[in-house]
Design an enzyme around this catalytic site. Structure first.
Site, PDB file in Angstrom:
ATOM      1  CG  HIS A  17       2.356  81.844  48.492  1.00 38.77           C
ATOM      2  ND1 HIS A  17       2.594  82.486  49.676  1.00 38.77           N
ATOM      3  CD2 HIS A  17       3.486  81.996  47.749  1.00 38.77           C
ATOM      4  CE1 HIS A  17       3.815  83.014  49.664  1.00 38.77           C
ATOM      5  NE2 HIS A  17       4.369  82.739  48.499  1.00 38.77           N
ATOM      6  CE  LYS A  41      13.301  85.679  49.176  1.00 44.33           C
ATOM      7  NZ  LYS A  41      11.956  85.362  48.666  1.00 44.33           N
TER       8      LYS A  41
HETATM    9  P1  ADP Z   1      10.699  82.747  46.790  1.00 45.17           P
HETATM   10  O1  ADP Z   1      11.343  83.114  48.077  1.00 45.17           O
HETATM   11  O2  ADP Z   1      11.261  81.511  46.157  1.00 45.17           O
HETATM   12  O3  ADP Z   1      10.519  83.884  45.830  1.00 45.17           O
HETATM   13  P2  ADP Z   1       7.978  82.979  47.691  1.00 45.17           P
HETATM   14  O4  ADP Z   1       7.499  82.297  48.913  1.00 45.17           O
HETATM   15  O5  ADP Z   1       8.149  84.457  47.769  1.00 45.17           O
HETATM   16  O6  ADP Z   1       9.291  82.258  47.226  1.00 45.17           O
HETATM   17  O7  ADP Z   1       7.040  82.613  46.499  1.00 45.17           O
HETATM   18  C1  ADP Z   1       6.872  81.304  46.060  1.00 45.17           C
HETATM   19  C2  ADP Z   1       6.189  81.333  44.729  1.00 45.17           C
HETATM   20  O8  ADP Z   1       4.912  81.938  44.865  1.00 45.17           O
HETATM   21  C3  ADP Z   1       6.935  82.169  43.685  1.00 45.17           C
HETATM   22  O9  ADP Z   1       6.758  81.549  42.438  1.00 45.17           O
HETATM   23  C4  ADP Z   1       6.229  83.487  43.730  1.00 45.17           C
HETATM   24  O10 ADP Z   1       6.333  84.183  42.499  1.00 45.17           O
HETATM   25  C5  ADP Z   1       4.809  83.032  43.994  1.00 45.17           C
HETATM   26  N1  ADP Z   1       4.016  84.089  44.632  1.00 45.17           N
HETATM   27  C6  ADP Z   1       4.231  84.713  45.793  1.00 45.17           C
HETATM   28  N2  ADP Z   1       3.273  85.636  46.045  1.00 45.17           N
HETATM   29  C7  ADP Z   1       2.425  85.573  44.992  1.00 45.17           C
HETATM   30  C8  ADP Z   1       1.239  86.293  44.616  1.00 45.17           C
HETATM   31  N3  ADP Z   1       0.749  87.278  45.372  1.00 45.17           N
HETATM   32  N4  ADP Z   1       0.650  85.957  43.474  1.00 45.17           N
HETATM   33  C9  ADP Z   1       1.172  84.989  42.687  1.00 45.17           C
HETATM   34  N5  ADP Z   1       2.269  84.293  42.954  1.00 45.17           N
HETATM   35  C10 ADP Z   1       2.902  84.582  44.085  1.00 45.17           C
END
Ligand code: ADP
Length: 158
Positions: A17, A41
């Site tokens: 992130h 979730k």
């Molecule tokens: P959601 O529950 O909406 O999928 P997340 O917290 O899992 O939200 O992710 C938020 C954003 O960060 C999303 O756009 C996700 O694709 C991105 N993201 C999460 N982990 C990574 C990573 N390792 N590399 C790049 N982007 C990421």
């Protein structure tokens, strides 16, 4: 002003992130990281805890704001008068879900543009879900999350 919104669950925030947030903050004037309640979730951390961790680990970045929302993302964005949303794309496996979500959101609000950024490949396999699983088994998390987050995870899972 080019203001951008990055929605997500951030349960908890990882180096993946942070990589996306840093890239976005270099290109846009202001980045609003918006933590979704996301009851489907069943997050491990409360919204307040997730917001606090993000604030703590992004405090060196000047043009970042952290907020939370508990409504349709398109409504939140409209209310805040932002129309650019950034999402991270890790692997091809993310693509299908993101594609569906982007097109659904566009139907709900055609004025929103969703832009995708790719992280450094070192983080392309990282997910909050996996990190919680290995944290539960006592793994060293130092390559995946900032030490502040690792500490919070350890305490939460005790
Ligand atoms: P959601 O529950 O909406 O999928 P997340 O917290 O899992 O939200 O992710 C938020 C954003 O960060 C999303 O756009 C996700 O694709 C991105 N993201 C999460 N982990 C990574 C990573 N390792 N590399 C790049 N982007 C990421």
């Amino acid at each position: 002003m080019r203001i951008l919104h990055t929605p997500g669950t951030f349960d908890p925030i990882t180096y993946g992130h942070i990589d996306i947030i840093k890239r976005a903050s270099r290109v846009f004037d202001e980045v609003i990281i918006a933590v979704g309640e996301n009851l489907l979730k069943e997050p491990l951390f409360t919204v307040e805890e997730r917001v606090e961790m993000i604030k703590r680990v992004t405090q060196g970045l000047k043009n970042i704001k952290v907020d939370s929302f508990n409504e349709l993302m398109v409504n939140y964005v409209q209310r805040k008068k932002i129309n650019i949303v950034i999402r991270g794309l890790r692997m091809i496996s993310d693509f299908e879900y993101e594609f569906q979500m982007a097109l659904t959101n566009r139907k709900l609000n055609p004025n929103i543009e969703i832009i995708f950024l790719m992280p450094n490949e070192a983080y392309s396999f990282l997910s909050s879900k996996l990190i919680k699983e290995i944290a539960l088994l006592g793994a060293d998390l130092s390559e995946f999350v900032p030490s502040y987050v690792a500490e919070k995870l350890k305490r939460k899972l005790k």
